[in-house]
Motif scaffolding. Sequence first.
Motif, PDB file in Angstrom:
ATOM      1  N   ASN A 112       0.821  -1.209   0.000  1.00 46.10           N
ATOM      2  CA  ASN A 112       0.000   0.000   0.000  1.00 46.10           C
ATOM      3  C   ASN A 112       0.858   1.264   0.000  1.00 46.10           C
ATOM      4  O   ASN A 112       0.636   2.212   0.752  1.00 46.10           O
ATOM      5  N   GLN A 113       1.902   1.223  -0.848  1.00 46.31           N
ATOM      6  CA  GLN A 113       2.759   2.381  -1.114  1.00 46.31           C
ATOM      7  C   GLN A 113       3.646   2.795   0.062  1.00 46.31           C
ATOM      8  O   GLN A 113       4.109   3.930   0.128  1.00 46.31           O
ATOM      9  N   ALA A 114       3.862   1.853   0.977  1.00 49.56           N
ATOM     10  CA  ALA A 114       4.825   2.101   2.052  1.00 49.56           C
ATOM     11  C   ALA A 114       5.831   0.951   2.046  1.00 49.56           C
ATOM     12  O   ALA A 114       5.463  -0.220   1.858  1.00 49.56           O
ATOM     13  N   MET A 115       7.108   1.254   2.260  1.00 49.39           N
ATOM     14  CA  MET A 115       8.137   0.225   2.248  1.00 49.39           C
ATOM     15  C   MET A 115       7.815  -0.860   3.267  1.00 49.39           C
ATOM     16  O   MET A 115       7.347  -0.585   4.365  1.00 49.39           O
ATOM     17  N   ALA A 116       8.059  -2.119   2.877  1.00 46.66           N
ATOM     18  CA  ALA A 116       7.711  -3.256   3.729  1.00 46.66           C
ATOM     19  C   ALA A 116       8.904  -4.196   3.847  1.00 46.66           C
ATOM     20  O   ALA A 116       9.829  -4.159   3.036  1.00 46.66           O
ATOM     21  N   GLY A 117       8.865  -5.021   4.864  1.00 49.54           N
ATOM     22  CA  GLY A 117       9.898  -6.032   5.058  1.00 49.54           C
ATOM     23  C   GLY A 117       9.297  -7.415   4.888  1.00 49.54           C
ATOM     24  O   GLY A 117       8.085  -7.547   4.658  1.00 49.54           O
TER      25      GLY A 117
END
Lengths: 158, 158, 84, 84
Positions: D59-64
């Motif tokens: 959702n357009q946020a950096m993820a791990g």
Amino acid sequence: MARVAVQTAPFDVATELAALATGRHDVGGIGSFIGTVRDTAGGRQITAMTLEHYPGMTERALADIVAEAGRRWPLLGVTVIHRVGRLVPGEGIVLVLAASAHRAAALAATGFLIDWLKTRAPFWKREHFADGSTAWVEARAEDDAAAASWATTSRAES
Amino acid sequence: MARVAVQTAPFDVATELAALATGRHDVGGIGSFIGTVRDTAGGRQITAMTLEHYPGMTERALADIVAEAGRRWPLLGVTVIHRVGRLVPGEGIVLVLAASAHRAAALAATGFLIDWLKTRAPFWKREHFADGSTAWVEARAEDDAAAASWATTSRAES
Amino acid sequence: MAELRILYFAWLRERVGRAEETLALPTGITTVAALREHLIARGPAYAALAEPTVRVAINQAMAGPATAVGPGDEVAFFPPVTGG
Amino acid sequence: MAELRILYFAWLRERVGRAEETLALPTGITTVAALREHLIARGPAYAALAEPTVRVAINQAMAGPATAVGPGDEVAFFPPVTGG
């Protein structure tokens, strides 16, 4: 107070400076960085560059970076404009402006904004060579290092 | 490659950027600092500022500072313009531009040039207040500290 | 005759009461420090030269107390700079 | 039906052969790491997702790898960014 734009059109530095500071009497210094397309990369001649991005996330990432700069330094205005699409050598790719009452904050914020943009905003560059071939630009470790140097400490006084 | 000017007339940033970089394809980044007149100082309203300088020595000092920047970083062009005479709030006092193939050098040189200019170029500011009184601006210890931070180490990689 | 051109800037100019003057170089004055003492001894108008923050340039280059002063030199006294 | 929108950028888009697709969220897939493994197992077109430098945004946020993935999410895979 903050202007963030992703656009195919060229930016005009004079127009952006005027929008940021004209009529203001509280600004003491404006730091700026303009990134431009060079005509060589790794010793090869470049005829153009294509910039791709992730619409939606790009604007959010830039707004987040600008907000973080505003938490670290007492800024009176920030402008970040990044171009996408096809650019030729000599053209501007990115413009960062940071205005503050004092020069140390303006200059530190300018460096911070471009360093974080380089490693956190979803843009990808493809270089076009004279022989018609193209190649995606690889991320550089020194850009990661530059961004990381801002991660934990404010440099407002540096 | 270097343009140094001391003048009463306003400077035009777009003109100076064009003179520095138009037609060049080796520049990858241009750092800039614009110093502007604020309308307050120490809580008092300022109506104008008068800048005095030491003709002859000023140009020599600026040329020396630019030459030192050129020894520290691989610069492709530098512009330093400083105004003298009477200025009102909102006007530009000083313009520094530094062009390089890479942004780290351009930004570091920009900071170096303004920090050294502030402590080594013979300019003196007098502030004019709303009540008609005037006062010479006093040198600030933090400007000396900023200039001293560049004295012994190159920050090309910072 | 051996002369010096002496310049004053900013508040030093105001307190000395002149922007520049020509001085016959006195015998035995060979350094910035000695010249400064000589001027201060001339009278109250020159008292501002005793301020510890006063800077000196010889022939448009920054100088220290031990810098040599000689005939024909341009000597400037001024406060710490405040440009930029 | 629980669906994910999946986006690919830059050389990942070229190697996967598409810019985006819609995926019915398989039962048991609840994290970025599990989704990535699921896609890689779909066939050779997805081999590029195994590159260690691949980044993921949810959702357009950096993820791990451990970031949660759920119905309706927009999941993007892309190489390290190179703007500026």
